[in-house]
Design a protein around this motif. Structure first.
Motif, mmCIF file in Angstrom:
data_model
loop_
_atom_site.group_PDB
_atom_site.id
_atom_site.type_symbol
_atom_site.label_atom_id
_atom_site.label_comp_id
_atom_site.label_asym_id
_atom_site.label_seq_id
_atom_site.Cartn_x
_atom_site.Cartn_y
_atom_site.Cartn_z
ATOM 1 N N ALA A 37 75.485 34.926 53.094
ATOM 2 C CA ALA A 37 76.713 35.128 53.862
ATOM 3 C C ALA A 37 77.702 34.046 53.438
ATOM 4 O O ALA A 37 77.309 33.006 52.912
ATOM 5 C CB ALA A 37 76.431 35.048 55.359
ATOM 6 N N ASP A 38 78.979 34.296 53.654
ATOM 7 C CA ASP A 38 79.991 33.313 53.287
ATOM 8 C C ASP A 38 79.749 31.996 54.020
ATOM 9 O O ASP A 38 79.399 32.000 55.208
ATOM 10 C CB ASP A 38 81.393 33.824 53.618
ATOM 11 N N PRO A 39 79.937 30.860 53.319
ATOM 12 C CA PRO A 39 79.771 29.561 53.981
ATOM 13 C C PRO A 39 80.648 29.452 55.228
ATOM 14 O O PRO A 39 81.805 29.857 55.227
ATOM 15 C CB PRO A 39 80.220 28.564 52.902
ATOM 16 N N GLY A 40 80.060 28.922 56.295
ATOM 17 C CA GLY A 40 80.784 28.733 57.542
ATOM 18 C C GLY A 40 80.765 29.921 58.474
ATOM 19 O O GLY A 40 81.337 29.872 59.553
ATOM 20 N N THR A 41 80.069 31.009 58.106
ATOM 21 C CA THR A 41 80.036 32.184 58.981
ATOM 22 C C THR A 41 78.964 32.062 60.062
ATOM 23 O O THR A 41 79.088 32.669 61.110
ATOM 24 C CB THR A 41 79.819 33.487 58.188
ATOM 25 N N MET A 42 77.915 31.275 59.816
ATOM 26 C CA MET A 42 76.894 31.054 60.841
ATOM 27 C C MET A 42 77.423 30.041 61.848
ATOM 28 O O MET A 42 78.159 29.114 61.481
ATOM 29 C CB MET A 42 75.598 30.529 60.219
ATOM 30 N N VAL A 43 77.036 30.202 63.096
ATOM 31 C CA VAL A 43 77.488 29.299 64.148
ATOM 32 C C VAL A 43 77.125 27.857 63.816
ATOM 33 O O VAL A 43 77.944 26.958 63.933
ATOM 34 C CB VAL A 43 76.903 29.713 65.517
ATOM 35 N N HIS A 44 75.911 27.599 63.383
ATOM 36 C CA HIS A 44 75.461 26.250 63.045
ATOM 37 C C HIS A 44 75.255 26.126 61.542
ATOM 38 O O HIS A 44 74.181 25.777 61.070
ATOM 39 C CB HIS A 44 74.183 25.895 63.793
ATOM 40 N N SER A 45 76.309 26.364 60.783
ATOM 41 C CA SER A 45 76.235 26.294 59.333
ATOM 42 C C SER A 45 76.222 24.852 58.845
ATOM 43 O O SER A 45 77.014 24.024 59.283
ATOM 44 C CB SER A 45 77.444 27.011 58.713
ATOM 45 N N ALA A 46 75.326 24.554 57.892
ATOM 46 C CA ALA A 46 75.296 23.247 57.237
ATOM 47 C C ALA A 46 75.828 23.341 55.810
ATOM 48 O O ALA A 46 75.904 22.334 55.113
ATOM 49 C CB ALA A 46 73.859 22.717 57.217
ATOM 50 N N THR A 47 76.217 24.531 55.374
ATOM 51 C CA THR A 47 76.596 24.755 53.980
ATOM 52 C C THR A 47 77.752 23.864 53.540
ATOM 53 O O THR A 47 77.755 23.359 52.419
ATOM 54 C CB THR A 47 76.937 26.236 53.751
ATOM 55 N N ARG A 48 78.711 23.631 54.383
ATOM 56 C CA ARG A 48 79.880 22.833 53.991
ATOM 57 C C ARG A 48 79.511 21.390 53.665
ATOM 58 O O ARG A 48 80.298 20.658 53.068
ATOM 59 C CB ARG A 48 80.937 22.886 55.087
ATOM 60 N N TRP A 49 78.324 20.929 54.041
ATOM 61 C CA TRP A 49 77.893 19.557 53.771
ATOM 62 C C TRP A 49 77.011 19.449 52.530
ATOM 63 O O TRP A 49 76.515 18.369 52.218
ATOM 64 C CB TRP A 49 77.117 19.006 54.957
ATOM 65 N N ILE A 50 76.772 20.564 51.850
ATOM 66 C CA ILE A 50 75.815 20.587 50.741
ATOM 67 C C ILE A 50 76.532 20.791 49.418
ATOM 68 O O ILE A 50 77.354 21.695 49.270
ATOM 69 C CB ILE A 50 74.780 21.716 50.951
ATOM 70 N N GLY A 51 76.216 19.939 48.456
ATOM 71 C CA GLY A 51 76.710 20.092 47.092
ATOM 72 C C GLY A 51 75.532 20.223 46.147
ATOM 73 O O GLY A 51 74.508 19.548 46.312
ATOM 74 N N VAL A 52 75.643 21.113 45.178
ATOM 75 C CA VAL A 52 74.584 21.343 44.200
ATOM 76 C C VAL A 52 75.145 21.022 42.823
ATOM 77 O O VAL A 52 76.264 21.429 42.491
ATOM 78 C CB VAL A 52 74.100 22.809 44.258
ATOM 79 N N HIS A 53 74.359 20.285 42.004
ATOM 80 C CA HIS A 53 74.817 19.947 40.655
ATOM 81 C C HIS A 53 73.637 19.876 39.700
ATOM 82 O O HIS A 53 72.659 19.199 40.013
ATOM 83 C CB HIS A 53 75.550 18.607 40.672
ATOM 84 N N PRO A 54 73.709 20.541 38.568
ATOM 85 C CA PRO A 54 74.751 21.479 38.152
ATOM 86 C C PRO A 54 74.580 22.816 38.858
ATOM 87 O O PRO A 54 73.500 23.131 39.359
ATOM 88 C CB PRO A 54 74.518 21.624 36.651
ATOM 89 N N THR A 55 75.643 23.605 38.889
ATOM 90 C CA THR A 55 75.577 24.907 39.544
ATOM 91 C C THR A 55 75.314 26.035 38.553
ATOM 92 O O THR A 55 74.757 27.053 38.932
ATOM 93 C CB THR A 55 76.872 25.220 40.310
ATOM 94 N N LYS A 56 75.742 25.871 37.310
ATOM 95 C CA LYS A 56 75.529 26.903 36.280
ATOM 96 C C LYS A 56 75.035 26.241 35.009
ATOM 97 O O LYS A 56 75.567 25.208 34.598
ATOM 98 C CB LYS A 56 76.826 27.655 35.996
ATOM 99 N N PHE A 57 74.007 26.855 34.413
ATOM 100 C CA PHE A 57 73.441 26.299 33.181
ATOM 101 C C PHE A 57 72.594 27.364 32.498
ATOM 102 O O PHE A 57 72.249 28.391 33.097
ATOM 103 C CB PHE A 57 72.607 25.046 33.472
ATOM 104 N N VAL A 58 72.268 27.127 31.237
ATOM 105 C CA VAL A 58 71.387 28.011 30.470
ATOM 106 C C VAL A 58 70.125 27.228 30.157
ATOM 107 O O VAL A 58 70.194 26.095 29.681
ATOM 108 C CB VAL A 58 72.060 28.498 29.170
ATOM 109 N N LEU A 59 68.982 27.833 30.454
ATOM 110 C CA LEU A 59 67.689 27.219 30.154
ATOM 111 C C LEU A 59 67.042 27.972 28.992
ATOM 112 O O LEU A 59 66.938 29.204 29.017
ATOM 113 C CB LEU A 59 66.754 27.285 31.358
ATOM 114 N N GLU A 60 66.600 27.231 28.012
ATOM 115 C CA GLU A 60 65.839 27.813 26.907
ATOM 116 C C GLU A 60 64.408 28.073 27.388
ATOM 117 O O GLU A 60 63.972 27.489 28.392
ATOM 118 C CB GLU A 60 65.842 26.855 25.712
#
Length: 146
Positions: free
Chosen positions: A73-96
């Motif tokens: 679901a879109d970030p922030g749509t849940m009443v108790h969403s924690a998504t806005r506090w989470i960062g992922v790095h890297p987000t896109k990559f290619v694995l051999e």
């Protein structure tokens, strides 16, 4: 606050999530965190297929379907969403084939955040280019803040 994180995948909680030959080692993470603090966890993403795989990793709100599956679901749509506090790095990559890459998941709750009592949720999803959309996948895991 207790932060509990897991990833979306096809296996039970505490297992490794797999999709498209990609394995995400994402046993439950439990971190004690309060407003104004941050913490980082590392997920290990491995390509067990014979072909290179383009991978996307992202945090999102979610809900459980009647059949037990999970839909993003879109970030922030849940009443108790924690998504806005989470960062992922890297987000896109290619694995051999056979390659493993560590992915950082940073959780930062802003200082002065007014938090209602209860759990806060998010989910870290993994997706390959040939995957079906995350809204059509199998049971997953979640991120919970107390």
């Amino acid at each position: 606050m207790l932060f509990w994180a897991s990833c979306h995948g096809a296996l039970p909680i505490g297992a490794r999530a797999a999709c498209g030959g990609i394995v995400v080692d994402c046993t439950d993470l439990q971190l004690s965190i309060a407003p104004g603090e941050q913490s980082t966890a590392v997920l290990h993403v491995t390509n067990n297929s014979a072909q290179p795989q383009a991978v996307t990793i992202f945090a999102s709100d979610w809900h459980q379907n009647e059949d037990g599956g999970v839909s993003a679901a879109d970030p922030g749509t849940m009443v108790h969403s924690a998504t806005r506090w989470i960062g992922v790095h890297p987000t896109k990559f290619v694995l051999e084939p056979g390659q493993m890459l560590p992915v950082s998941v940073n959780i930062a709750i802003p200082a002065g955040a007014k938090l209602a009592p209860g759990d806060y949720f998010s989910m870290v999803f993994s997706q390959t280019e040939d995957d079906v959309p995350a809204t059509e996948r199998s049971p997953g895991r979640n991120v919970r803040l107390h």
